[in-house]
Motif scaffolding. Structure first.
Motif, PDB file in Angstrom:
ATOM      1  N   LEU A  33       9.161   2.160   7.581  1.00 58.73           N
ATOM      2  CA  LEU A  33       7.847   2.716   7.264  1.00 58.73           C
ATOM      3  C   LEU A  33       7.610   3.997   8.054  1.00 58.73           C
ATOM      4  O   LEU A  33       7.192   5.018   7.485  1.00 58.73           O
ATOM      5  N   GLN A  34       7.911   3.982   9.340  1.00 60.11           N
ATOM      6  CA  GLN A  34       7.684   5.173  10.170  1.00 60.11           C
ATOM      7  C   GLN A  34       8.551   6.338   9.707  1.00 60.11           C
ATOM      8  O   GLN A  34       8.110   7.490   9.696  1.00 60.11           O
ATOM      9  N   VAL A  37       6.895   7.868   6.767  1.00 63.32           N
ATOM     10  CA  VAL A  37       5.708   8.616   7.190  1.00 63.32           C
ATOM     11  C   VAL A  37       6.118  10.014   7.654  1.00 63.32           C
ATOM     12  O   VAL A  37       5.524  11.026   7.275  1.00 63.32           O
ATOM     13  N   GLU A  38       7.159  10.067   8.484  1.00 58.51           N
ATOM     14  CA  GLU A  38       7.633  11.355   8.993  1.00 58.51           C
ATOM     15  C   GLU A  38       8.223  12.219   7.892  1.00 58.51           C
ATOM     16  O   GLU A  38       8.109  13.445   7.911  1.00 58.51           O
ATOM     17  N   THR A  40       7.504  12.082   4.489  1.00 56.67           N
ATOM     18  CA  THR A  40       6.586  12.471   3.409  1.00 56.67           C
ATOM     19  C   THR A  40       5.284  13.071   3.903  1.00 56.67           C
ATOM     20  O   THR A  40       4.611  13.787   3.152  1.00 56.67           O
ATOM     21  N   LEU A  42       2.657  11.350   4.480  1.00 58.26           N
ATOM     22  CA  LEU A  42       1.541  10.521   4.026  1.00 58.26           C
ATOM     23  C   LEU A  42       1.012   9.669   5.175  1.00 58.26           C
ATOM     24  O   LEU A  42       1.765   9.306   6.095  1.00 58.26           O
ATOM     25  N   PRO A  43      -0.272   9.318   5.141  1.00 55.74           N
ATOM     26  CA  PRO A  43      -0.823   8.441   6.191  1.00 55.74           C
ATOM     27  C   PRO A  43      -0.104   7.098   6.211  1.00 55.74           C
ATOM     28  O   PRO A  43       0.261   6.563   5.156  1.00 55.74           O
ATOM     29  N   LYS A  44       0.067   6.574   7.404  1.00 56.35           N
ATOM     30  CA  LYS A  44       0.801   5.320   7.552  1.00 56.35           C
ATOM     31  C   LYS A  44       0.152   4.163   6.783  1.00 56.35           C
ATOM     32  O   LYS A  44       0.865   3.398   6.106  1.00 56.35           O
ATOM     33  N   THR A  46      -1.561   4.259   4.044  1.00 53.15           N
ATOM     34  CA  THR A  46      -1.313   4.478   2.608  1.00 53.15           C
ATOM     35  C   THR A  46       0.104   4.078   2.232  1.00 53.15           C
ATOM     36  O   THR A  46       0.329   3.365   1.239  1.00 53.15           O
ATOM     37  N   LEU A  47       1.076   4.530   3.014  1.00 57.45           N
ATOM     38  CA  LEU A  47       2.472   4.192   2.733  1.00 57.45           C
ATOM     39  C   LEU A  47       2.726   2.701   2.893  1.00 57.45           C
ATOM     40  O   LEU A  47       3.466   2.101   2.109  1.00 57.45           O
ATOM     41  N   HIS A  48       2.099   2.092   3.886  1.00 57.59           N
ATOM     42  CA  HIS A  48       2.282   0.652   4.106  1.00 57.59           C
ATOM     43  C   HIS A  48       1.793  -0.123   2.887  1.00 57.59           C
ATOM     44  O   HIS A  48       2.456  -1.066   2.428  1.00 57.59           O
TER      45      HIS A  48
END
Length: 267
Positions: A33-34, A37-38, A40, A42-44, A46-48
């Motif tokens: 996930l991290q 995030v790095e 794209t 996108l906020p964490k 949102t991606l989660h």
């Protein structure tokens, strides 16, 4: 470096999930996930949430310590089925390859996309001098042999409406940028059933194209031969016209067989 950041956008949540899947499909290893995030931006949270949705649907699965993600069984099965069952593209490509073997020049299959001609497939000649236009390339409709064929199927009012919003840009001295002259050329295309691009898009490139016959209505497939003018003159291109039309008929037969109800309707 900002241009290297994958864009995860779309008009709906579903389209954004598909955009994320496109990014994930390019990976050859597990991801976190991290890491996404790095990558794209996108906020964490949102991606989660997006990853949870994809995991719940079977498109993704967790591996290792449960912090890493990989492709799920459902996504792998989808990819396998696309490869196994995409027989229409494979059959069309085989026709294109045979045409290249017969005429010795590069050939492509095109479609009208908005106000541009889109290259759906292409097979290159083995000759050392050639023009590289890969599948996915787009060419303005007014200076493409296939584009003239697509325009020729439209009513005058439809052509006028489309071309009114398309700048008739001049790419070479041969490009038709005057609407009356283009209309005269389209009338010839309607009469003859084939079209030329005589160095109208790229200097030194000649192209001849015909439409793939449609079962009903207008056709949105063209097939063309392209070559440098030192090897292909308009007169020589006309000698290839029977082979080009035969290939177009073969592709039409492939599409008809793959269209539900077509064979029943023609019986």
């Amino acid at each position: 470096m900002q241009s290297d950041v994958p864009k995860i956008d779309g008009d709906t949540p579903t389209m954004r999930l598909l955009a994320l899947l496109e990014v994930i499909a390019e990976k050859d290893q597990f991801f976190t996930l991290q890491g996404l995030v790095e990558e794209t931006g996108l906020p964490k949270p949102t991606l989660h949430r997006m990853l949870q949705q994809l995991e719940a649907s079977g498109m993704l699965q967790r591996d290792g310590d449960s912090r890493q993600y990989g492709t799920g069984v459902r996504l792998r099965r989808l990819a396998e089925n696309l490869l196994l069952n995409n027989t229409v593209h494979g059959a069309r490509h085989a026709v294109l390859s045979r045409l290249v073997e017969e005429v010795g020049e590069s050939c492509n299959i095109t479609a009208l996309s908005g106000n541009e001609v889109l290259y759906l497939d292409r097979v290159e000649t083995s000759a050392p001098l050639r023009f590289y236009l890969h599948p996915g390339s787009r060419v303005p409709v007014h200076c493409s042999a296939s584009g003239k064929l697509f325009l020729a199927q439209m009513s005058p009012s439809q052509r006028k409406r489309l071309l009114a919003h398309v700048p008739l840009e001049r790419f070479t001295p041969n490009t038709l940028t005057d609407l009356p002259m283009l209309e005269t050329e389209i009338e010839r295309v309607q009469r003859d059933g084939y079209a030329f691009d005589d160095e109208e898009f790229l200097p030194g490139l000649l192209c001849i194209a015909v439409l793939v016959p449609a079962t009903k209505g207008r056709s949105n497939l063209g097939i063309a031969i392209q070559a440098p003018i030192m090897r292909l003159t308009p007169d020589k291109a006309l000698e290839y016209l029977p082979a080009l039309r035969q290939a177009a008929e073969a592709i039409a037969a492939i599409d008809a067989e793959a269209t539900p109800g077509t064979r029943d309707a023609s019986a």
